[in-house]
Scaffold this motif. Structure first.
Motif, PDB file in Angstrom:
ATOM      1  N   TYR A  27       0.836  -1.202   0.000  1.00 53.50           N
ATOM      2  CA  TYR A  27       0.000   0.000   0.000  1.00 53.50           C
ATOM      3  C   TYR A  27       0.872   1.254   0.000  1.00 53.50           C
ATOM      4  O   TYR A  27       0.554   2.242  -0.673  1.00 53.50           O
ATOM      5  N   GLY A  28       1.975   1.195   0.730  1.00 50.36           N
ATOM      6  CA  GLY A  28       2.907   2.322   0.708  1.00 50.36           C
ATOM      7  C   GLY A  28       3.493   2.561  -0.669  1.00 50.36           C
ATOM      8  O   GLY A  28       3.631   3.707  -1.108  1.00 50.36           O
ATOM      9  N   GLU A  29       3.833   1.470  -1.369  1.00 52.01           N
ATOM     10  CA  GLU A  29       4.349   1.591  -2.732  1.00 52.01           C
ATOM     11  C   GLU A  29       3.312   2.221  -3.656  1.00 52.01           C
ATOM     12  O   GLU A  29       3.630   3.092  -4.472  1.00 52.01           O
ATOM     13  N   VAL A  30       2.074   1.773  -3.548  1.00 54.77           N
ATOM     14  CA  VAL A  30       1.016   2.299  -4.413  1.00 54.77           C
ATOM     15  C   VAL A  30       0.759   3.778  -4.113  1.00 54.77           C
ATOM     16  O   VAL A  30       0.548   4.575  -5.036  1.00 54.77           O
ATOM     17  N   GLN A  31       0.799   4.163  -2.861  1.00 59.32           N
ATOM     18  CA  GLN A  31       0.635   5.579  -2.520  1.00 59.32           C
ATOM     19  C   GLN A  31       1.719   6.425  -3.172  1.00 59.32           C
ATOM     20  O   GLN A  31       1.446   7.510  -3.703  1.00 59.32           O
ATOM     21  N   ARG A  32       2.947   5.936  -3.126  1.00 54.78           N
ATOM     22  CA  ARG A  32       4.068   6.675  -3.717  1.00 54.78           C
ATOM     23  C   ARG A  32       3.911   6.792  -5.231  1.00 54.78           C
ATOM     24  O   ARG A  32       4.087   7.879  -5.810  1.00 54.78           O
ATOM     25  N   ILE A  33       3.553   5.692  -5.878  1.00 53.94           N
ATOM     26  CA  ILE A  33       3.451   5.683  -7.344  1.00 53.94           C
ATOM     27  C   ILE A  33       2.258   6.505  -7.816  1.00 53.94           C
ATOM     28  O   ILE A  33       2.370   7.267  -8.788  1.00 53.94           O
ATOM     29  N   THR A  34       1.113   6.381  -7.147  1.00 56.83           N
ATOM     30  CA  THR A  34      -0.053   7.157  -7.579  1.00 56.83           C
ATOM     31  C   THR A  34       0.150   8.651  -7.351  1.00 56.83           C
ATOM     32  O   THR A  34      -0.411   9.471  -8.084  1.00 56.83           O
ATOM     33  N   ALA A  35       0.955   9.008  -6.373  1.00 60.76           N
ATOM     34  CA  ALA A  35       1.269  10.430  -6.174  1.00 60.76           C
ATOM     35  C   ALA A  35       2.046  10.963  -7.371  1.00 60.76           C
ATOM     36  O   ALA A  35       1.794  12.088  -7.855  1.00 60.76           O
ATOM     37  N   HIS A  36       2.985  10.176  -7.881  1.00 59.33           N
ATOM     38  CA  HIS A  36       3.718  10.563  -9.087  1.00 59.33           C
ATOM     39  C   HIS A  36       2.777  10.618 -10.286  1.00 59.33           C
ATOM     40  O   HIS A  36       2.835  11.567 -11.097  1.00 59.33           O
ATOM     41  N   SER A  37       1.896   9.637 -10.408  1.00 57.22           N
ATOM     42  CA  SER A  37       0.925   9.628 -11.503  1.00 57.22           C
ATOM     43  C   SER A  37       0.057  10.876 -11.458  1.00 57.22           C
ATOM     44  O   SER A  37      -0.244  11.471 -12.499  1.00 57.22           O
ATOM     45  N   ALA A  38      -0.350  11.272 -10.264  1.00 56.45           N
ATOM     46  CA  ALA A  38      -1.195  12.465 -10.113  1.00 56.45           C
ATOM     47  C   ALA A  38      -0.475  13.716 -10.599  1.00 56.45           C
ATOM     48  O   ALA A  38      -1.095  14.600 -11.215  1.00 56.45           O
ATOM     49  N   GLU A  39       0.823  13.803 -10.361  1.00 58.69           N
ATOM     50  CA  GLU A  39       1.591  14.961 -10.832  1.00 58.69           C
ATOM     51  C   GLU A  39       1.568  15.039 -12.354  1.00 58.69           C
ATOM     52  O   GLU A  39       1.393  16.125 -12.933  1.00 58.69           O
ATOM     53  N   VAL A  40       1.747  13.897 -13.008  1.00 59.29           N
ATOM     54  CA  VAL A  40       1.739  13.870 -14.470  1.00 59.29           C
ATOM     55  C   VAL A  40       0.335  14.133 -15.003  1.00 59.29           C
ATOM     56  O   VAL A  40       0.146  14.917 -15.943  1.00 59.29           O
ATOM     57  N   LEU A  41      -0.661  13.504 -14.405  1.00 63.81           N
ATOM     58  CA  LEU A  41      -2.046  13.694 -14.854  1.00 63.81           C
ATOM     59  C   LEU A  41      -2.505  15.138 -14.687  1.00 63.81           C
ATOM     60  O   LEU A  41      -3.314  15.631 -15.476  1.00 63.81           O
ATOM     61  N   THR A  42      -1.989  15.815 -13.678  1.00 65.73           N
ATOM     62  CA  THR A  42      -2.328  17.229 -13.480  1.00 65.73           C
ATOM     63  C   THR A  42      -1.951  18.049 -14.708  1.00 65.73           C
ATOM     64  O   THR A  42      -2.719  18.914 -15.166  1.00 65.73           O
ATOM     65  N   GLU A  43      -0.776  17.769 -15.266  1.00 64.47           N
ATOM     66  CA  GLU A  43      -0.333  18.496 -16.451  1.00 64.47           C
ATOM     67  C   GLU A  43      -1.083  18.046 -17.703  1.00 64.47           C
ATOM     68  O   GLU A  43      -1.492  18.876 -18.527  1.00 64.47           O
ATOM     69  N   LEU A  44      -1.286  16.755 -17.861  1.00 59.60           N
ATOM     70  CA  LEU A  44      -2.010  16.252 -19.040  1.00 59.60           C
ATOM     71  C   LEU A  44      -3.455  16.733 -19.048  1.00 59.60           C
ATOM     72  O   LEU A  44      -4.028  16.996 -20.109  1.00 59.60           O
ATOM     73  N   HIS A  45      -4.034  16.848 -17.852  1.00 62.55           N
ATOM     74  CA  HIS A  45      -5.423  17.284 -17.718  1.00 62.55           C
ATOM     75  C   HIS A  45      -5.636  18.694 -18.267  1.00 62.55           C
ATOM     76  O   HIS A  45      -6.726  19.051 -18.714  1.00 62.55           O
ATOM     77  N   LYS A  46      -4.581  19.486 -18.255  1.00 64.66           N
ATOM     78  CA  LYS A  46      -4.669  20.853 -18.788  1.00 64.66           C
ATOM     79  C   LYS A  46      -4.733  20.863 -20.313  1.00 64.66           C
ATOM     80  O   LYS A  46      -5.167  21.836 -20.915  1.00 64.66           O
ATOM     81  N   ARG A  47      -4.278  19.776 -20.935  1.00 66.17           N
ATOM     82  CA  ARG A  47      -4.152  19.728 -22.391  1.00 66.17           C
ATOM     83  C   ARG A  47      -5.189  18.847 -23.079  1.00 66.17           C
ATOM     84  O   ARG A  47      -5.541  19.102 -24.224  1.00 66.17           O
ATOM     85  N   TYR A  48      -5.626  17.796 -22.374  1.00 64.86           N
ATOM     86  CA  TYR A  48      -6.464  16.792 -23.040  1.00 64.86           C
ATOM     87  C   TYR A  48      -7.652  16.369 -22.179  1.00 64.86           C
ATOM     88  O   TYR A  48      -7.510  16.241 -20.957  1.00 64.86           O
ATOM     89  N   PRO A  49      -8.802  16.104 -22.819  1.00 62.02           N
ATOM     90  CA  PRO A  49      -9.869  15.401 -22.112  1.00 62.02           C
ATOM     91  C   PRO A  49      -9.432  13.939 -21.948  1.00 62.02           C
ATOM     92  O   PRO A  49      -8.821  13.363 -22.849  1.00 62.02           O
ATOM     93  N   MET A  50      -9.755  13.332 -20.778  1.00 63.75           N
ATOM     94  CA  MET A  50      -9.280  11.981 -20.501  1.00 63.75           C
ATOM     95  C   MET A  50     -10.387  11.138 -19.879  1.00 63.75           C
ATOM     96  O   MET A  50     -11.205  11.639 -19.092  1.00 63.75           O
ATOM     97  N   VAL A  51     -10.393   9.845 -20.213  1.00 66.33           N
ATOM     98  CA  VAL A  51     -11.269   8.884 -19.565  1.00 66.33           C
ATOM     99  C   VAL A  51     -10.424   7.683 -19.135  1.00 66.33           C
ATOM    100  O   VAL A  51      -9.297   7.497 -19.599  1.00 66.33           O
ATOM    101  N   LEU A  52     -10.995   6.876 -18.255  1.00 66.64           N
ATOM    102  CA  LEU A  52     -10.324   5.680 -17.752  1.00 66.64           C
ATOM    103  C   LEU A  52     -11.048   4.446 -18.275  1.00 66.64           C
ATOM    104  O   LEU A  52     -12.281   4.383 -18.244  1.00 66.64           O
ATOM    105  N   VAL A  53     -10.302   3.467 -18.750  1.00 69.13           N
ATOM    106  CA  VAL A  53     -10.863   2.181 -19.181  1.00 69.13           C
ATOM    107  C   VAL A  53     -10.109   1.092 -18.432  1.00 69.13           C
ATOM    108  O   VAL A  53      -8.882   0.967 -18.590  1.00 69.13           O
ATOM    109  N   SER A  54     -10.821   0.318 -17.607  1.00 68.40           N
ATOM    110  CA  SER A  54     -10.121  -0.607 -16.718  1.00 68.40           C
ATOM    111  C   SER A  54     -10.878  -1.910 -16.513  1.00 68.40           C
ATOM    112  O   SER A  54     -12.100  -1.917 -16.405  1.00 68.40           O
ATOM    113  N   ASN A  55     -10.120  -3.022 -16.471  1.00 70.46           N
ATOM    114  CA  ASN A  55     -10.636  -4.275 -15.933  1.00 70.46           C
ATOM    115  C   ASN A  55     -10.520  -4.165 -14.414  1.00 70.46           C
ATOM    116  O   ASN A  55      -9.420  -4.176 -13.875  1.00 70.46           O
TER     117      ASN A  55
END
Length: 248
Positions: free
Chosen positions: A104-132
C-alpha cells in the motif's frame, strides 16, 4: 501524431508504474520474507484473481486498501491450504499485515507521481479511464485523489466487457466524445474525436495495446516488469514509455 484525447488504463499503469501486479505482490512477499517459492506464489495469485472474478467479494464502496487486503488474504489462505506454507495464526496475521503495508505504501508513492503527471495532461487533453476492475474503481480513484482527472470511467465489471475485447476501448472513445462534443471548453464545437486522435496508455501489450489498436486508437505502451519473459513486437505501439512523465 495529432492527439486530442487520452484513455488510461488503471491497474499496472497508474498504480504500479508499468509493473505487473503479480510481480508487485511477489516482490513484497520477498521483501517481507514470506517462506514460499515464486511458483507457489504464482499458483496462489492465479487462484486469488479467479476467485475475485467469480465471486462478489469486492463491494463498490471498498477502498483499494480493503481490496488489496482481500487479495493478499486469498493468496495466503491458498498457500496454507495447499501445504506450501505451514503458518500459525500469528505468523499469518503478521505476514499479511506486513505485505499489505509494504504494497500500500508503494502504491501511494506511485499514484502520487501519476497524479503529478495527470495534473499536467489534464490541462491539455480530455481523458477517460478504461479498466478491468472489480466494480469499485471510482472509490479507488477517490482514495488516491485521481478521480478529478477523468471525465468518465469505463469499468469491465460495470459494462460487462473485459479487455482484451476491443469493444471496451470503443466504449472509451464513445465516453470521451459524449463529454467532448457537448463541451465548448473542450473544443467540442469542432465535432467528435476520431479513434485515431485518441492515445491509449496501458501497461499490458495483450490487454491494452493490441485491442486499443484494433479499436483504431493510437497507443503508448508503459513497458515495465511483466508477468512472463515473453517478448513483443515493439514496432506495434506508437510510443513506448518507461515513466509516465515521458508523456509530457
Amino acid at each position: 501524431m495529432t492527439i486530442k484525447g487520452m484513455i488510461f488504463d488503471y491497474g499496472g499503469t497508474l498504480d504500479t508504474a508499468g509493473c505487473h501486479w503479480g510481480k508487485m505482490l511477489w516482490h513484497a512477499y520477498e521483501r517481507q520474507q514470506v517462506p514460499v517459492t515464486e511458483q507457489q506464489f504464482r499458483d496462489a495469485y492465479v487462484f486469488g484473481e479467479r476467485a475475485l472474478a467469480r465471486n462478489p467479494i469486492i463491494k463498490p464502496d471498498d477502498t483499494f486498501h480493503r481490496t488489496l487486503s482481500a487479495k493478499i488474504r486469498l493468496e495466503m489462505e491458498h498457500l496454507c491450504t495447499q501445504g506450501a506454507w505451514d503458518a500459525s495464526e500469528n505468523d499469518f496475521k503478521e505476514k499479511h499485515e506486513a505485505v499489505l503495508d509494504d504494497l500500500y505504501g508503494e502504491v501511494q508513492r506511485i499514484t502520487a507521481h501519476s497524479a503529478e503527471v495527470l495534473t499536467e495532461l489534464h490541462k491539455r487533453y480530455p481523458m477517460v479511464l478504461v479498466s478491468n476492475f472489480y466494480g469499485n474503481i471510482a472509490c479507488v480513484l477517490r482514495e488516491f485523489g485521481l478521480e478529478k482527472f477523468f471525465l468518465d470511467i469505463v469499468e469491465s465489471a460495470v459494462v460487462g466487457i473485459r479487455k482484451p475485447d476491443p469493444k471496451i476501448f470503443t466504449l472509451g472513445v464513445e465516453a470521451l466524445n459524449k463529454h467532448f462534443s457537448s463541451s465548448p471548453q473542450l473544443g467540442g464545437a469542432r465535432g467528435a474525436l476520431t479513434p485515431s486522435e485518441i492515445l491509449v496508455v496501458g501497461d499490458s501489450f495483450y490487454k491494452d495495446i493490441l485491442p486499443a489498436q484494433k479499436a483504431g486508437c493510437k497507443t503508448a505502451w508503459f513497458k515495465g516488469e511483466g508477468w512472463t519473459e515473453e517478448t513483443f513486437d515493439e514496432t506495434i505501439p506508437d510510443l513506448i514509455i518507461n515513466d509516465l512523465q515521458e508523456l509530457l
